[in-house]
Design an enzyme around this catalytic site. Sequence first.
Site, PDB file in Angstrom:
ATOM      1  N   TYR A 145       0.836  -1.207   0.000  1.00 16.14           N
ATOM      2  CA  TYR A 145       0.000   0.000   0.000  1.00 16.14           C
ATOM      3  C   TYR A 145       0.869   1.254   0.000  1.00 16.14           C
ATOM      4  O   TYR A 145       0.651   2.170  -0.805  1.00 16.14           O
ATOM      5  CB  TYR A 145      -0.923  -0.004   1.225  1.00 16.14           C
ATOM      6  CG  TYR A 145      -1.498   1.359   1.544  1.00 16.14           C
ATOM      7  CD1 TYR A 145      -2.538   1.884   0.782  1.00 16.14           C
ATOM      8  CD2 TYR A 145      -0.995   2.125   2.591  1.00 16.14           C
ATOM      9  CE1 TYR A 145      -3.056   3.143   1.060  1.00 16.14           C
ATOM     10  CE2 TYR A 145      -1.503   3.377   2.879  1.00 16.14           C
ATOM     11  CZ  TYR A 145      -2.543   3.884   2.104  1.00 16.14           C
ATOM     12  OH  TYR A 145      -3.040   5.140   2.381  1.00 16.14           O
ATOM     13  N   LYS A 181     -13.838   1.450   8.605  1.00 15.76           N
ATOM     14  CA  LYS A 181     -12.516   0.988   8.188  1.00 15.76           C
ATOM     15  C   LYS A 181     -12.092  -0.286   8.909  1.00 15.76           C
ATOM     16  O   LYS A 181     -11.082  -0.887   8.552  1.00 15.76           O
ATOM     17  CB  LYS A 181     -11.488   2.090   8.436  1.00 15.76           C
ATOM     18  CG  LYS A 181     -11.698   3.334   7.595  1.00 15.76           C
ATOM     19  CD  LYS A 181     -10.632   4.381   7.864  1.00 15.76           C
ATOM     20  CE  LYS A 181      -9.265   3.926   7.411  1.00 15.76           C
ATOM     21  NZ  LYS A 181      -8.237   4.974   7.600  1.00 15.76           N
TER      22      LYS A 181
END
Length: 328
Positions: A145, A181
């Site tokens: 990421y 999240k």
Amino acid sequence: MSRRVLVTGAAGFIGSHLQRGLPAAGWEVIGVDVRPTSDTVCGNRTEGLVGDAASPAVLARISDGEFDAVLHQAAITDTLAPDSTALQYANVVTPLRLADACAQGGALFVYASSGSVYGAVTRGHRSRESDPGSAEHAGRPLNAYAWSKLTLDEAMFRREGDLRWAGLRYTNVFGPGEQRKGPMASILSQIVAAAAAGRPVRLFADTMTAARDFIPVHAVTATVAAVLESPIPSGVYNLGAGTAIGFAELLQWCAAWRGGDLTVQLVPNPIPDRYQYWTCTDQSALAAALPDLPPITATEVRRAAAELFRSHQAAHAAPESTRPEEFS
């Protein structure tokens, strides 16, 4: 004259806050996400689109000059996700296509980068925008990421032409609505949610001396709104509070808010080689570009954390059928 802004990732944490907050600043907001936006987000000055932010239909609207600005918040944010075609498409290909469309349509392009690009940083170091790739900076991205975000930043720096753009390297954003999240929520929010609900706070055993640069989501929204109003020079900017708050200090805050009753469970860290034990960003570049924007102090971070604690506490006390989804 109406000012129109497109927010991608509008059903996500930061995107939803932008979609709610910008109409008050005079912006007509159009949100796009692969998931429908919540009814509580959409109002008289908002429009919701369901689909890929880089679909031909969306890119055509941008290229045709419909929007004054595009705020790209959509991404795969899972720091444990493997490098894959899906990750590269979401985090690199999509924003670059949006940038091309903005260049054609004359829109300002503002995208979410990440402080994760700084990797493992020496305690006490304030990360600067020029750090990645520099000889004196030991840190490197620790996961796919983070590498995808750095790849995007570097590709934007190589762009030619007159595109107006800004990449904002968010540090650890926290605030209401972060439950969506799940385990990727900020550690501050996870600690606060557990403490407010009276559950044990679970932390990796080697993080009691860890510290991170936390920023309330309302400060992110205010900064993005300021970027929209300012002729900020194109480039990448750190967006954090510029101060590191230790996990141990967060526990002390929560213990005080609970009246001293707090249980902490320490568990082994399965990813010590991929964990950021220290984050703190140098905010001087953003301060120079937006001199009227007030800095975020440690006191403001604590105040926002206390508000989040109280909201979780109130939600936990509410009937079970009305409680928001907790962190997993």
